[in-house]
Design a protein around this motif. Structure first.
Motif, short mmCIF file in Angstrom:
data_model
loop_
_atom_site.label_atom_id
_atom_site.label_comp_id
_atom_site.label_asym_id
_atom_site.label_seq_id
_atom_site.Cartn_x
_atom_site.Cartn_y
_atom_site.Cartn_z
N VAL A 18 0.85 -1.19 0.00
CA VAL A 18 0.00 0.00 0.00
C VAL A 18 0.89 1.24 0.00
CG1 VAL A 18 -1.65 1.37 1.30
CG2 VAL A 18 -1.93 -1.10 1.17
N SER A 47 -4.10 3.94 8.64
CA SER A 47 -4.81 2.68 8.82
C SER A 47 -4.79 2.41 10.32
CB SER A 47 -4.08 1.56 8.06
OG SER A 47 -4.86 0.41 8.05
N PHE A 80 -7.38 4.15 5.16
CA PHE A 80 -7.34 3.04 4.22
C PHE A 80 -7.29 1.72 4.98
CE2 PHE A 80 -2.87 1.91 4.64
CZ PHE A 80 -2.32 3.09 5.10
N ASP A 81 -7.83 0.73 4.34
CA ASP A 81 -7.92 -0.61 4.89
C ASP A 81 -8.72 -0.67 6.19
OD1 ASP A 81 -7.37 -3.40 4.70
OD2 ASP A 81 -6.05 -3.16 6.42
N THR A 88 -10.74 1.05 0.88
CA THR A 88 -10.47 -0.29 1.38
C THR A 88 -10.68 -1.31 0.26
OG1 THR A 88 -12.78 -0.65 2.00
CG2 THR A 88 -11.36 0.31 3.67
N ALA A 121 -3.34 -4.24 -3.05
CA ALA A 121 -2.71 -3.33 -2.10
C ALA A 121 -2.19 -2.07 -2.78
CB ALA A 121 -1.58 -4.05 -1.38
N ILE A 148 -4.92 0.26 -3.72
CA ILE A 148 -5.50 0.92 -2.55
C ILE A 148 -4.66 2.13 -2.18
CG2 ILE A 148 -5.92 0.69 -0.07
CD1 ILE A 148 -6.82 -2.15 -0.56
N GLY A 149 -3.34 1.94 -2.18
CA GLY A 149 -2.44 3.04 -1.85
C GLY A 149 -2.56 4.18 -2.84
#
Lengths: 337, 337
Positions: free
Chosen positions: A79, A124, A148-149, A161, A294, A297-298
């Motif tokens: 991420v 996170s 995030f996540d 997420t 991942a 998402i980042g």
DNA sequence: ACAACGTCCGGGAACGTTCCCGGTAACGAT
DNA sequence: ATCGTTACCGGGAACGTTCCCGGACGTTGT
């Protein structure tokens, strides 16, 4: 004695600091020749503006702070790679910190990052964070934040997420389709938002296929080093025919424990992980996984944050973004027995 | 509008900023009652000193910068955990950055960190860094620097690494003792210091057991995603009976490629890795590894750096510290054939 | 010829601290 | 009464920038 400042340039060229400052930022009201001199001299002495002084003056830093529970976790480190890629492109530096799953460390780190005038926060949540009021306060002070996540339902903040519900649903459905009926679920701590989403996906799949939900088949594991084994042992008493592990670490722990008992996978018990581990297909047996995107998402999280920072986001629509997961089927979930 | 400063306190209490400042730092020349008032008021309004202003004034930051090539690498992330543990204990914040194996990024990041007045630098060189003159310059400007894992012979800077020579020697010796004679070595890029040390350990073991060194059995692999497979394929032409891989990534790559060819491990070819991967004994087959004490490397490196920062190190003895590795024997190196 | 404007530049305040240099009381000692 | 201490406290410079305000000079238009 060594770091050269704007004053040094001003003195050397017989100018005022104002003029030098403006020349360096290419202001229209500075003579071209003067600019040239200043820029050349600055170049020659390797002048670098002092970011600390600039931060103090401007109340910003072109730095975005990233806080994750653990860096030694492939998901988070990927991420972060996604975050860095877009942040770097858009002219921001990224500072990375760990909360080590501790609320106190998380709080202290965030305070520090904020005090250092980070332009925005990408975080996170730690598993021990229940009180998110400090984040709400920061939000009220107009600090751009994107989760995030691990998001929080108590917080009206944009989040990015994986689609944990759909991922868990797909995993469970796959197990059911492979003929499994007593599917154990090793979940991450219930305090974490994604734990609930994954559990919900699991339950929904059971329901869809008319399998009763048995709470004895669901256990939450913390982050201790030896927490997984006893939980797996407990679950084994319920004679499950499959394990659905909700994270990298848990899947690996399940695998290790099942091997210890010489339980055939997938012969006796099937195993599926929710993970980003690259070695999944080198394991014995190769492990079926739900892969989380991942990197993406980042990237998305960083993009949203920077939009927020730069005010491109008129509507602060804090609708959570969900990124699709991908089911990768390997040997550990083949039909057994 | 919100962040409260020393001035606000001074105004509210009808004191000067000097007095408030001194009261907060518990100076002896401030009346006890005044101190109490100031501290209480500061407490009540949640006053936090502005670290940026302090950094500007003091020319330091109580931050140490850590730069690693890649965070998505268990070895580095564990080193970082070691660093954080001691840094935190000794009152320093840690900022983590990645160079992504790029010299330019490394340089830019270091400049940034230095410009932000980090008190010291902990760095593991990128594989593409050949010119370390920028670090030498920083060193001459009295910036405390400690290298870890990837040091440089061109730099007279304290360093902390695993004992790569001994580790590689032990790995190779183990293979020889298990009856292997044609031991291929998949090495990391030759530009990295530890590559040479590991190669030397490998050669020394061969020599000790009277096995001639065959350069056709040694290949260096870069950091590309698909670089390992062709190299392994090439090496297979030399009909080796063992592979000694010089890192996590390479060992995994070897394993994957050998499996692709349906080569029996350890039946036909033995495999040993130089790594920190926790899943080594869950792989198929469980992989023998030389484990590096990543956490300890981080702890020692951080300790030395902080000693340097705080001037406890009178003699700037830049003798490199070497931390012992540990050979963990698993199935992948059992006697074959 | 004079106002008006454009071009170019300097002075100095401000950001939030720390710290040096002073100053004012009170008080005991001479 | 004078002096030296001690105990407190304030003024203001400094760290390296940015930016507002203003000013000098030259050019143009009427």
């Amino acid at each position: 004695m060594d770091t050269i400042t704007i004053k040094d340039i001003a003195r050397a060229l017989n100018l005022s600091t104002s003029t030098v400052s403006r020349a360096l930022r290419d202001s229209y009201e500075i003579n071209a020749e003067t600019k040239r001199q200043v820029v050349e001299y600055a170049e020659r002495l390797h002048y670098r503006p002092n970011p600390i002084a600039v931060s103090l003056k401007e109340n910003r830093s072109r730095v975005i702070g990233v806080i994750v529970p653990q860096i030694a976790n492939l998901f988070f480190s990927q991420v972060i790679n996604g975050i860095e890629a877009v942040a770097y492109n858009r002219g921001y530096h990224v500072s990375i910190f760990q909360s080590h799953e501790s609320y106190e460390r998380e709080l202290a780190t965030v305070q520090q990052v904020v005090a250092r005038k980070a332009d925005g926060l990408l975080i996170s949540l730690s598993s021990n964070t229940v009180d998110v009021s400090y984040l709400r306060q920061l939000q009220e002070k107009k600090l751009p934040i994107v989760l995030f996540d691990r998001a929080s339902k108590d917080l009206d903040v944009p989040s990015v997420t994986a689609d944990n519900f759909a991922g868990a649903f797909a995993a469970t459905e796959h197990l059911i389709q492979m003929g499994r009926r007593r599917i154990a679920h090793v979940a991450i701590p219930a305090s974490i938002s994604i734990a609930q989403e994954r559990l919900a996906g699991y339950r929904f799949a059971l329901e869809k296929y008319g399998i009763p939900y048995d709470e004895n088949l669901v256990r939450h594991a913390g982050f201790g080093p030896n927490e997984v084994e006893p939980i797996v042992n407990d679950l084994l008493i319920q004679s499950p025919d499959a394990f659905f592990a909700a994270s990298d670490r848990l899947a690996i722990g399940c695998l290790a424990t099942l091997k210890k008992w010489n339980i055939a996978i997938p012969g006796q018990i099937a195993l599926i992980g929710f993970t980003n581990i690259t070695v999944a297909d080198l394991l014995d047996p190769p492990m079926t996984t739900v892969e989380q995107p991942a990197l993406e998402i980042g990237q998305v999280a960083a993009g949203r944050l920077i939009d927020l920072i730069e005010g491109k986001q008129k509507t602060v629509s804090s609708d959570p973004v969900k990124i699709a997961t991908r089911l990768v089927i390997r040997a550990s979930t083949q039909a057994g027995l």
